[in-house]
Design a protein around this motif. Structure first.
Motif, mmCIF file in Angstrom:
data_model
loop_
_atom_site.group_PDB
_atom_site.id
_atom_site.type_symbol
_atom_site.label_atom_id
_atom_site.label_comp_id
_atom_site.label_asym_id
_atom_site.label_seq_id
_atom_site.Cartn_x
_atom_site.Cartn_y
_atom_site.Cartn_z
ATOM 1 N N SER A 51 120.026 -59.754 50.597
ATOM 2 C CA SER A 51 120.700 -60.927 51.132
ATOM 3 C C SER A 51 120.986 -61.936 50.020
ATOM 4 N N LYS A 52 120.000 -62.191 49.196
ATOM 5 C CA LYS A 52 120.194 -63.136 48.087
ATOM 6 C C LYS A 52 121.262 -62.649 47.122
ATOM 7 N N MET A 53 121.254 -61.350 46.808
ATOM 8 C CA MET A 53 122.246 -60.805 45.887
ATOM 9 C C MET A 53 123.659 -60.889 46.473
ATOM 10 N N LEU A 54 123.809 -60.538 47.749
ATOM 11 C CA LEU A 54 125.123 -60.601 48.386
ATOM 12 C C LEU A 54 125.635 -62.035 48.451
ATOM 13 N N LYS A 55 124.777 -62.977 48.785
ATOM 14 C CA LYS A 55 125.192 -64.383 48.862
ATOM 15 C C LYS A 55 125.551 -64.923 47.482
ATOM 16 N N LYS A 56 124.812 -64.505 46.473
ATOM 17 C CA LYS A 56 125.139 -64.916 45.107
ATOM 18 C C LYS A 56 126.512 -64.371 44.705
ATOM 19 N N GLU A 57 126.776 -63.120 45.048
ATOM 20 C CA GLU A 57 128.072 -62.517 44.748
ATOM 21 C C GLU A 57 129.191 -63.242 45.495
ATOM 22 N N TYR A 58 128.976 -63.540 46.762
ATOM 23 C CA TYR A 58 129.972 -64.270 47.549
ATOM 24 C C TYR A 58 130.294 -65.608 46.885
ATOM 25 N N GLU A 59 129.255 -66.349 46.533
ATOM 26 C CA GLU A 59 129.458 -67.680 45.965
ATOM 27 C C GLU A 59 130.127 -67.612 44.597
ATOM 28 N N LYS A 60 129.827 -66.583 43.835
ATOM 29 C CA LYS A 60 130.474 -66.414 42.534
ATOM 30 C C LYS A 60 131.981 -66.199 42.710
#
Length: 88
Positions: A51-60
């Motif tokens: 979840s953290k990795m996907l959200k980080k990717e989204y925000e990037k």
């Protein structure tokens, strides 16, 4: 309110985030009644990391996803950029 159209990857990433967060909700409910299930805890921790990795990717790629300090803002302030995740 009109907003810019987004590429298919945007919608796929949001769907992936929603799916992983759904798993986290279900595991949380399960672990509330089975707090000693080691495998479930391992699964929870795995999906929390996903979840953290996907959200980080989204925000990037697309900007802030969460408000009230849970996400950083770029410059200029980007919370007024649409579409917002809950609008799609």
């Amino acid at each position: 309110m009109s907003h810019k159209s987004m590429p298919p990857e945007y919608y796929q990433l949001l769907e992936d985030i929603q799916a992983v967060d759904f798993v986290l909700v279900e595991l949380t409910l399960y672990l509330d009644t089975h707090p000693n299930d080691y495998e479930a805890i391992q699964q929870f921790n795995y999906y929390a990391k996903q979840s953290k990795m996907l959200k980080k990717e989204y925000e990037k790629r697309y900007g802030p996803l969460r408000q009230y300090g849970a996400s950083y803002s770029g410059y200029p302030w980007s919370w007024d950029d649409t579409p917002w995740p809950w609008q799609v």
